[in-house]
Structures are given as C-alpha cells and as structure tokens.
Design a protein around this motif. Structure first.
Motif, PDB file in Angstrom:
ATOM      1  N   TYR A 197      -7.376  -1.245   5.673  1.00  0.00           N
ATOM      2  CA  TYR A 197      -6.185  -1.979   6.103  1.00  0.00           C
ATOM      3  C   TYR A 197      -6.237  -2.258   7.675  1.00  0.00           C
ATOM      4  O   TYR A 197      -6.096  -3.533   8.259  1.00  0.00           O
ATOM      5  CB  TYR A 197      -4.809  -1.521   5.720  1.00  0.00           C
ATOM      6  CG  TYR A 197      -3.612  -2.029   6.305  1.00  0.00           C
ATOM      7  CD1 TYR A 197      -3.186  -3.133   5.660  1.00  0.00           C
ATOM      8  CD2 TYR A 197      -2.960  -1.412   7.597  1.00  0.00           C
ATOM      9  CE1 TYR A 197      -1.783  -3.715   6.439  1.00  0.00           C
ATOM     10  CE2 TYR A 197      -1.849  -1.924   8.152  1.00  0.00           C
ATOM     11  CZ  TYR A 197      -1.267  -3.089   7.594  1.00  0.00           C
ATOM     12  OH  TYR A 197      -0.257  -3.668   8.184  1.00  0.00           O
ATOM     13  N   TYR A 256      -6.289   8.545  -0.040  1.00  0.00           N
ATOM     14  CA  TYR A 256      -5.499   7.325   0.320  1.00  0.00           C
ATOM     15  C   TYR A 256      -5.536   6.883   1.921  1.00  0.00           C
ATOM     16  O   TYR A 256      -5.558   5.486   2.209  1.00  0.00           O
ATOM     17  CB  TYR A 256      -3.937   7.590  -0.016  1.00  0.00           C
ATOM     18  CG  TYR A 256      -3.315   8.414   0.969  1.00  0.00           C
ATOM     19  CD1 TYR A 256      -2.587   7.801   1.912  1.00  0.00           C
ATOM     20  CD2 TYR A 256      -3.201   9.680   0.791  1.00  0.00           C
ATOM     21  CE1 TYR A 256      -1.938   8.651   2.729  1.00  0.00           C
ATOM     22  CE2 TYR A 256      -2.523  10.570   1.718  1.00  0.00           C
ATOM     23  CZ  TYR A 256      -2.080   9.986   2.539  1.00  0.00           C
ATOM     24  OH  TYR A 256      -1.228  10.924   3.501  1.00  0.00           O
ATOM     25  N   LEU A 280       0.704  -1.297   0.070  1.00  0.00           N
ATOM     26  CA  LEU A 280      -0.165   0.112  -0.008  1.00  0.00           C
ATOM     27  C   LEU A 280       0.755   1.218  -0.079  1.00  0.00           C
ATOM     28  O   LEU A 280       0.694   2.144  -0.735  1.00  0.00           O
ATOM     29  CB  LEU A 280      -1.023  -0.142   1.350  1.00  0.00           C
ATOM     30  CG  LEU A 280      -2.151  -0.845   1.196  1.00  0.00           C
ATOM     31  CD1 LEU A 280      -2.922  -0.964   2.453  1.00  0.00           C
ATOM     32  CD2 LEU A 280      -3.099  -0.402   0.141  1.00  0.00           C
ATOM     33  N   HIS A 311      -6.747   1.894  -3.657  1.00  0.00           N
ATOM     34  CA  HIS A 311      -7.224   0.433  -3.985  1.00  0.00           C
ATOM     35  C   HIS A 311      -8.744   0.316  -3.752  1.00  0.00           C
ATOM     36  O   HIS A 311      -9.792  -0.105  -4.562  1.00  0.00           O
ATOM     37  CB  HIS A 311      -6.612  -0.623  -3.213  1.00  0.00           C
ATOM     38  CG  HIS A 311      -6.873  -2.035  -3.535  1.00  0.00           C
ATOM     39  ND1 HIS A 311      -8.099  -2.753  -3.238  1.00  0.00           N
ATOM     40  CD2 HIS A 311      -6.152  -2.867  -4.388  1.00  0.00           C
ATOM     41  CE1 HIS A 311      -8.335  -3.976  -3.614  1.00  0.00           C
ATOM     42  NE2 HIS A 311      -7.098  -4.052  -4.437  1.00  0.00           N
ATOM     43  N   ASP A 325      -8.077   3.737   2.184  1.00  0.00           N
ATOM     44  CA  ASP A 325      -7.236   2.509   2.094  1.00  0.00           C
ATOM     45  C   ASP A 325      -6.580   2.023   3.702  1.00  0.00           C
ATOM     46  O   ASP A 325      -6.712   0.932   3.953  1.00  0.00           O
ATOM     47  CB  ASP A 325      -6.154   2.442   1.210  1.00  0.00           C
ATOM     48  CG  ASP A 325      -6.870   2.207  -0.368  1.00  0.00           C
ATOM     49  OD1 ASP A 325      -7.718   1.755  -0.534  1.00  0.00           O
ATOM     50  OD2 ASP A 325      -5.658   2.444  -1.108  1.00  0.00           O
ATOM     51  N   ILE A 335      -9.403  -3.173   0.013  1.00  0.00           N
ATOM     52  CA  ILE A 335      -8.557  -3.870   0.897  1.00  0.00           C
ATOM     53  C   ILE A 335      -9.441  -4.787   1.852  1.00  0.00           C
ATOM     54  O   ILE A 335     -10.066  -4.177   2.668  1.00  0.00           O
ATOM     55  CB  ILE A 335      -7.645  -2.832   1.431  1.00  0.00           C
ATOM     56  CG1 ILE A 335      -6.467  -2.247   0.569  1.00  0.00           C
ATOM     57  CG2 ILE A 335      -6.578  -3.772   2.607  1.00  0.00           C
ATOM     58  CD1 ILE A 335      -5.625  -3.140  -0.391  1.00  0.00           C
TER      59      ILE A 335
END
Length: 641
Positions: A522, A515, A442, A455, A518, A458
C-alpha cells in the motif's frame, strides 16, 4: 454397439437393478432421519427446523447459508454476505425470518460502514419494509461541519469536523433553510419494518427512535428448495441436504431419497430409485467406454466446488455455466482489457446489471488459486471491496463475474496525462480519497472480516474505480486467509508483483509474512500515486540501479530541484505532504515499524503536523539523523529553493 458389450451392459444393468430391490431396512442408514427430525433449539428460540442448522444440529439437516451461530448465547446469529444478523423471529409457515444487524445493535456508530446486502438467490426483502439511510462524515462544500442541530443527528464523528444523521428512504437529505450543499463521506442503507418507519416519519426524529427502529429489525423471505421440502414432509420425510453431490435430500425411515419418501417408482416389482438409476448408468457408461478415470477427475473437481458452495453457504456467489457466460458477454464481443491471466469482457446480467467478466486462460489442475480468489472475496462485504457476483467453474473453463467499474483501474488513470498534478490527471483531492478508501478496505480485510484476509497483491492495477471514483480492491487470487490472532504466516512462497512486494516476502531475514506485507505494498502504491516514479524519471540523474524510493527520499531530504507546482493550492500541497509521509511510514523495512491500517487512516485524516517524520528505510541506504531529515523535508515540502 458390439454384441459382447451389449451382453455385458444387459447383465450389469440387471444386477444393479436387483441390488436396488433390497428392502430399505437392509440398507445402511446413517441416522439422518432421526437426527434431523429431532427438535432443534438455538439460544432458547423455540423449535427450529429446516433450512436452519447449527449448534448440535449437523449441516446435512439444513440448507447452505442458513447456519445459526451463538446458539449458547442470548440470541442466534445468522451471517449473510459477511454481515452478522441477530435472529429475532422465524416463521416456517410464511418462510420468513426477522433479523436485525448485529453491528447496529444498540449503536449507530459501528466500526465499519457498509450497506445491507443479500444473496438474492436465497433471501429477498419484503415489500413492506422501508429503507433508512445513515449519513456519516457530513460537511458543507467548504469542508465545515453542518451548523444546524437537526433532530435526526446522532453522535458518530468519522473525523474531527463532521456530522452524522439519518433520513428515510435513499434520497440525499434536503435541509430547509440551509442553502449550502452538503456532502457525506459514507451513506449506508438499512431496512426497518414498516411500523418503525411510519413512526419515524410522523414523529419528531430522534436517536432513541432510530435505535428502536434498527433494533426492531426487518423481515426476509427465504428460498431453500421450498416446494421440494413441502413434498418431502407431506410424504412423512424430513428435509435436508445431500452433501456429495450437493442436492436436496428427503430423509425417510427407510433411507434418504431425492424428493419424497414415495419417490421410488416400482415397475414389475423392481424398485427404480432415480438416484440409483443415474448412478448405475454412470457406472455402466464408464465401464463400457473406459472413461472412468477422466470422469473421476471431473467429478473430483466438481466435488471441490460443491464442497466450497456448501461450506460458504450464503457467502458463496452464484455459479454460472459456460454457456451462460457467453450469453452474458454476448459471445465475448466487448473486451475491456487483457493480461497474463486472461481477458476481461463487459457483460450484462439477465436483470440488466452491467458486469465485468474475467475469463481466465484455459488451465489444468485443481484450480486452487481460482477457488482461493472466490473463497476469499466471498467472505467480504465492504464499500471498498469489489463485489463478486458469480463465477464459472466448468472443467478447464473458469470465469469471475464482478460488478462493473466504469472508471476502470487506478493504473489506467494515474498517469493519464503525465505527472500527478498535470492537466487532465486525477485531482489531488480525488487521489487522497482513493488512498483513504483503499486504506479502509485493507483495514476491513485485516480486522473487519470473520477471518483475516491478506491480499498480497496491492497495486494500482488491482484498485478499481466506480462512477464516483470510489476505490474497490480487487483480484484476490494470491490472498491468504488466516485467524485474527495469527500474527505470522507459515512459508507460502513468494507472491505479489515486483516493485510492491514487501522485503520479508522474498527474504525471510527481514521478518515473517503478515498483514504488514499488505501495508508495505500500500505504501509503495501511495508513493506512486503522489508521483514518486515521475519525480525520478524527470529529475534524477542517479544510476538506474538505485531503487526509485531511495532516490525520491534523497530528493526530498536534500531538496535538490524538486518543487511543488506553483498553481497547486495549499490544500493540495498538504495532501501531497501527507501521502509522501504516510507512504514512507508504510514501506519501513522491518514489518513491526510499519503502522497498522487503522493508524494509516488516522494519519491521512488527521492534521499534517500530527504525523511524525518517518525514518529512511534502511534496506536502501543508512538512516539519516532525524533532525536533519525533518528540517530538510519541511523545506522541500514548502517548495522553497
């Protein structure tokens, strides 16, 4: 055929052929012959010609994948499979180019570590070049740094207690007089030219010789319609690329042709240019069969794919037709799994490489998400990102060919035998390495690519594991590309999987999507890896309406009945503590409160004491005072009742 249609066919064909007889000087000429035939210089490097283009030389003068950047700088840059190379020498006669990796120029400690990979259908390594292996983060089996000072060691500490060195070839190093086994976190392979490799072999290895070898670069042989270009130039033409449809073009003084300047075969005084005949036949067929509408739709889809291939150049994976997909999968005989998107089959490429082929359910439309996945993953090259080897886009049939992952997905193994610390389950050490690997992947997507990739999906199902349980992020169907300096994305609709979606994705009141979305996903995955869901299922008596992270947080804070397994080692307990703390930091409700992936990696690899206690995500319940949380968490994590 009906006589009336026969007559129309004949008249239309004659008309089209007569049009082709018009001299080339009367036809429109876009100036490609003059433009592409003019000398091309980039960063002071001589005269450069086809297949290279860049700077003030347009893309139709070159071949996809051969774009040179930094033409106003000190040296041209050629990007192959997302890796930037300094172009040191171009040999048009031998069809070779000598390059050196930009990330290893004057340094042996780049920010991101990955192997030197090529697009095999365009570039090939020369047999005389040899590989050197750079070993990073090496330590003994007991976790201690290597006690010897090897001549081949160089300064690059991946973590606080590691060593780095290099060896010739791809074999793992064998150190004389040192019996303890050695392990390294990352090993990357880099070619060097034969002379530099021989010097490293016969001389006392040193960091200076290593840097010289890396800077000397290595040679690549290229394939870019070589034979067609030679035939074109021999006939007085200039090589280039026809952009629509994507094909070789021979630019001549009297216009472009498909092969040579003499490719217009004359019969009875009528010029029968092959491209013109094909075009004429298509028009006639559409006119007679009244299928122009559907054909135009197919051509539009194909045009999008061809444009994608041209724009991505060497970054674009190989395109397969559907019959080849059937051969690769042996008519879809070995199914690996199935989901709402379609099915995954085991396959074998012609060279014997095992692959996983994701065949999507038959779809209609432009296939935007499909090409988005192909485009996103084609921009990546990292040990923790799955390799996309090819794709199929044929009308409503679409498939993706990935490298084969023998250990399947993280989801398949995470709850294989019950709780995270039960027998047969992944060891805590392996879970930790997977968490670090995904974080590194990542970090690369968010900052290591030429374009930042978010992404947006995740989750354990999208983390694949190779034979060594090295994690690889997959499934880029929902990914979003943006500039590195672009902090907030425009509204793109809710995307992701329930349970892993960041609050700001489905409710803009929490902030803009970035971002950091993500990072939230995670964090949820890391908490799940550490056993958060199992903790709730087994121990919680609260109502199901409460979110499981809220319950886990409460259990940790008030240490209700949760304890670590009495058979867990102290090292495993520390690993679990880190994963819980990092997970809660990542799922902070406000995006700005979440750490970057670089900070996440730092926390995972650092000491437990250096990790600050995260506040409770306020989406689920009010924050508790930090002192109370800190003491309670410490008591819980130590397993005291």
């Amino acid at each position: 055929m009906h006589p009336k249609l026969n007559r129309r066919y004949f008249l239309l064909l004659i008309s089209l052929l007569l049009i082709q007889h018009v001299p080339g000087s009367l036809c429109q000429n876009g100036g490609e012959y003059e433009t592409c035939g003019a000398p091309f210089q980039c960063a002071g490097m001589g005269e450069i010609s086809y297949p290279f283009y860049g700077g003030n030389r347009p893309n139709y003068c070159g071949y996809p994948g051969f774009q040179l950047s930094n033409c106003q700088g000190d040296v041209p840059i050629l990007t192959i499979s997302s890796i930037r190379y300094r172009v040191l020498e171009i040999d048009n006669t031998g069809k070779t180019v000598r390059v050196a990796r930009e990330d290893l120029w004057n340094t042996t400690c780049p920010r991101f570590l990955y192997n030197t990979t090529l697009e095999e259908n365009i570039f090939l390594f020369l047999p005389n070049d040899q590989n050197i292996t750079l070993h990073y983060g090496c330590f003994t089996s007991s976790g201690q740094p290597i006690p010897l000072q090897l001549p081949s060691m160089f300064p690059c500490n991946v973590n606080r207690t590691s060593s780095s060195f290099f060896t010739l070839g791809g074999a793992f190093p064998s150190i004389p007089g040192f019996g303890a086994p050695i392990r390294c976190e990352t090993n990357i392979s880099v070619p060097v030219n034969e002379t530099a490799a021989r010097l490293l072999a016969v001389s006392s290895a040193s960091i200076v010789l290593l840097q010289d070898a890396l800077a000397s670069g290595f040679s690549l042989q290229w394939s870019a319609n070589n034979t067609a270009c030679e035939n074109c130039t021999q006939s007085g033409g200039v090589c280039g690329t026809n952009l629509d449809p994507l094909s070789f073009a021979c630019y001549c003084a009297n216009g472009p042709f498909s092969s040579t300047c003499n490719s217009a075969e004359t019969e009875n005084g009528v010029s029968l240019g092959i491209p013109s005949i094909i075009t004429s036949s298509i028009i006639i067929f559409c006119y007679l069969k009244r299928q122009c509408s559907s054909r135009e739709s197919i051509q539009e889809s194909n045009r999008k794919v061809e444009t994608f291939l041209l724009n991505h150049g060497s970054l674009a994976p190989k395109r397969y037709n559907y019959s080849e997909i059937k051969q690769i999968t042996k008519s879809f005989s070995d199914k690996l799994g199935q989901g709402g998107y379609g099915s995954v089959y085991k396959g074998v490429l012609p060279k014997g490489r095992l692959v996983a082929v994701k065949v999507l359910n038959e779809v209609k439309g432009s296939g935007k998400d499909f090409m988005n996945e192909v485009g996103s993953i084609s921009r990546t090259s990292h040990v923790n990102i799955v390799n996309l080897l090819g794709f199929c886009y044929e009308r409503n049939r679409r498939a993706l060919i990935y490298e084969f992952m023998p250990n399947k997905s993280l989801e398949k193994l995470m709850y294989k035998s019950g709780s995270p610390n039960s027998e047969g389950h992944l060891e805590w050490k392996t879970l930790y390495q997977i968490a670090v690997g995904v974080a590194q992947g990542l970090e690369y997507l968010h900052g290591g690519c030429n374009t930042r990739i978010i992404h947006f999906d995740i989750k354990p199902q999208n983390i694949l594991l190779d034979e060594d349980f090295c994690p690889k992020i997959s499934d880029f169907g929902l990914a979003k590309l943006c500039g590195k300096k672009q902090s907030i994305l425009s509204t793109i609709g809710t995307r992701g999987t329930i349970g892993y979606i960041a609050p700001e994705v489905f409710c803009r009141n929490f902030g803009g999507m970035s971002y950091k979305s993500d990072i939230y996903s995670y964090g949820m995955m890391v908490l799940e890896m550490a056993g958060a869901k199992k903790i709730v299922e087994v121990r919680s008596t609260k109502s199901s309406e409460n979110h499981f992270t809220d319950q886990v947080y409460e259990l940790i804070v008030v240490r209700e009945t949760m304890k670590f397994d009495e058979f867990m080692s102290s090292e495993d307990k520390e690993t679990a503590k880190k994963m819980f703390l990092v997970g809660f930091w990542c799922i902070q409700t406000t995006p700005s409160d979440r750490p970057s992936m670089t900070k996440v990696i730092e926390m995972l690899k650092g000491s437990l004491e250096s990790i600050e206690v995260p506040p409770k995500p306020f989406l689920f319940s009010p924050r508790m005072p930090t002192p109370y949380f800190s003491s309670s968490l410490s008591t819980y994590l130590d397993g005291e009742s």
